[in-house]
Design a protein around this motif. Sequence first.
Motif, short mmCIF file in Angstrom:
data_model
loop_
_atom_site.label_atom_id
_atom_site.label_comp_id
_atom_site.label_asym_id
_atom_site.label_seq_id
_atom_site.Cartn_x
_atom_site.Cartn_y
_atom_site.Cartn_z
N GLU A 41 0.69 -1.16 0.05
CA GLU A 41 0.18 -0.03 0.16
C GLU A 41 0.95 1.37 0.13
O GLU A 41 0.37 2.40 -0.73
CB GLU A 41 -0.75 0.04 1.11
CG GLU A 41 -1.71 1.07 1.32
CD GLU A 41 -2.85 1.27 2.28
OE1 GLU A 41 -3.49 2.16 2.65
OE2 GLU A 41 -3.32 0.03 2.39
N PHE A 42 1.99 1.31 0.72
CA PHE A 42 2.69 2.42 0.89
C PHE A 42 3.94 2.42 -0.16
O PHE A 42 4.62 3.32 -0.30
CB PHE A 42 3.14 2.44 2.28
CG PHE A 42 2.38 2.80 3.42
CD1 PHE A 42 1.35 3.94 3.20
CD2 PHE A 42 2.32 2.24 4.31
CE1 PHE A 42 0.42 3.85 4.23
CE2 PHE A 42 1.43 2.36 5.28
CZ PHE A 42 0.27 3.32 5.15
N CYS A 94 -1.56 4.77 13.86
CA CYS A 94 -1.11 4.01 12.93
C CYS A 94 -2.24 3.21 11.94
O CYS A 94 -1.70 3.32 10.78
CB CYS A 94 -0.81 2.53 13.61
SG CYS A 94 0.81 2.48 14.57
N PHE A 96 -4.62 5.10 10.76
CA PHE A 96 -4.87 6.14 9.94
C PHE A 96 -3.71 6.97 9.26
O PHE A 96 -3.88 8.05 8.66
CB PHE A 96 -5.81 7.21 10.25
CG PHE A 96 -7.01 6.69 10.74
CD1 PHE A 96 -8.06 6.49 9.66
CD2 PHE A 96 -7.35 6.37 11.96
CE1 PHE A 96 -9.38 5.70 10.08
CE2 PHE A 96 -8.82 5.79 12.48
CZ PHE A 96 -9.95 5.59 11.41
N SER A 97 -2.58 6.39 9.20
CA SER A 97 -1.30 6.84 8.64
C SER A 97 -1.44 6.93 7.10
O SER A 97 -2.00 5.94 6.57
CB SER A 97 -0.09 5.87 8.99
OG SER A 97 0.15 6.14 10.58
N ASN A 98 -0.71 8.02 6.59
CA ASN A 98 -0.74 8.07 5.09
C ASN A 98 0.51 7.64 4.39
O ASN A 98 0.48 7.61 3.27
CB ASN A 98 -0.97 9.49 4.73
CG ASN A 98 -2.16 10.20 5.31
OD1 ASN A 98 -3.29 9.40 5.17
ND2 ASN A 98 -2.24 11.28 5.88
N ASN A 99 1.60 7.27 5.55
CA ASN A 99 2.70 6.74 4.86
C ASN A 99 3.38 5.89 5.85
O ASN A 99 3.09 5.85 6.97
CB ASN A 99 3.43 7.85 4.15
CG ASN A 99 4.09 8.76 5.22
OD1 ASN A 99 4.57 8.46 6.24
ND2 ASN A 99 3.71 10.12 5.20
N GLN A 102 4.99 7.71 9.01
CA GLN A 102 3.83 7.95 9.91
C GLN A 102 3.45 6.69 11.02
O GLN A 102 3.62 6.74 12.14
CB GLN A 102 2.63 8.41 9.57
CG GLN A 102 2.86 9.84 8.80
CD GLN A 102 1.36 10.37 8.36
OE1 GLN A 102 0.53 9.64 8.45
NE2 GLN A 102 1.56 11.52 7.64
N HIS A 164 -9.13 -4.48 5.97
CA HIS A 164 -8.00 -3.75 5.51
C HIS A 164 -6.82 -4.02 6.70
O HIS A 164 -7.29 -4.26 8.01
CB HIS A 164 -8.34 -2.28 5.53
CG HIS A 164 -7.16 -1.44 5.01
ND1 HIS A 164 -6.25 -0.64 5.92
CD2 HIS A 164 -6.76 -1.35 3.51
CE1 HIS A 164 -5.55 -0.02 5.00
NE2 HIS A 164 -5.64 -0.55 3.63
N SER A 166 -5.38 -1.98 8.51
CA SER A 166 -5.69 -1.09 9.45
C SER A 166 -6.61 -1.20 10.54
O SER A 166 -6.55 -0.90 11.58
CB SER A 166 -6.07 0.35 8.92
OG SER A 166 -7.45 0.19 8.11
#
Length: 192
Positions: A41-42, A94, A96-99, A102, A164, A166
């Motif tokens: 994902e990242f 963790c 809701f991190s975007n990368n 984070q 997911h 997350s």
Amino acid sequence: MDWSLSKPQTIGLVVILMMLSLITAISVDMYLPAMPAMAAEFAVDIPTTQLTFSGYLFGFSIFHLFCGPMADRFGRKPILLFGIALFVFASVGCAFSNNIYQVIFFRVLQGMGACVGPTLTRTIARDVFGADGAARALSLLAMMMTLAPAVAPLFGGLMLHFFHWSSIFIFLAAYGGLIWFLISRYLRESLP
């Protein structure tokens, strides 16, 4: 301080201590199956994703230097509540991190918050049950701890299959929130 407990109170205290001691094992082992999904994902490689594990251990080890002395100065319960609140905050961070960086940052905070569990579990058991009673209580907790590394990755893998990655951190936040509630409502201060 009178800590004479009835049998239900003793069982309740041991359950809270067990949940506290398990927080480290499940927050380490439960998310391991999600590492490849996080890397995809990242758009990072697996070694970079593994820094989330190293970051957790770094935060866990650093806060040990402060956790015990702070609990001796301010009491066990306030430090537990602070640490678990930090754990919950970091778990949500963790999720809701975007990368990946984070996630690494929040994993450091998560490790700092989680370290209050195993550290102060032993301290509270000693405060409440004395040396002999603490040995019995901690042996029971140790038996439960042997199950966590086997069960947590399986549970994390099942969550990853249906949800997911997350969702694992959302579960950890909910688990931490439950512990925070139980501590605030039912755990008495044990510092003599």
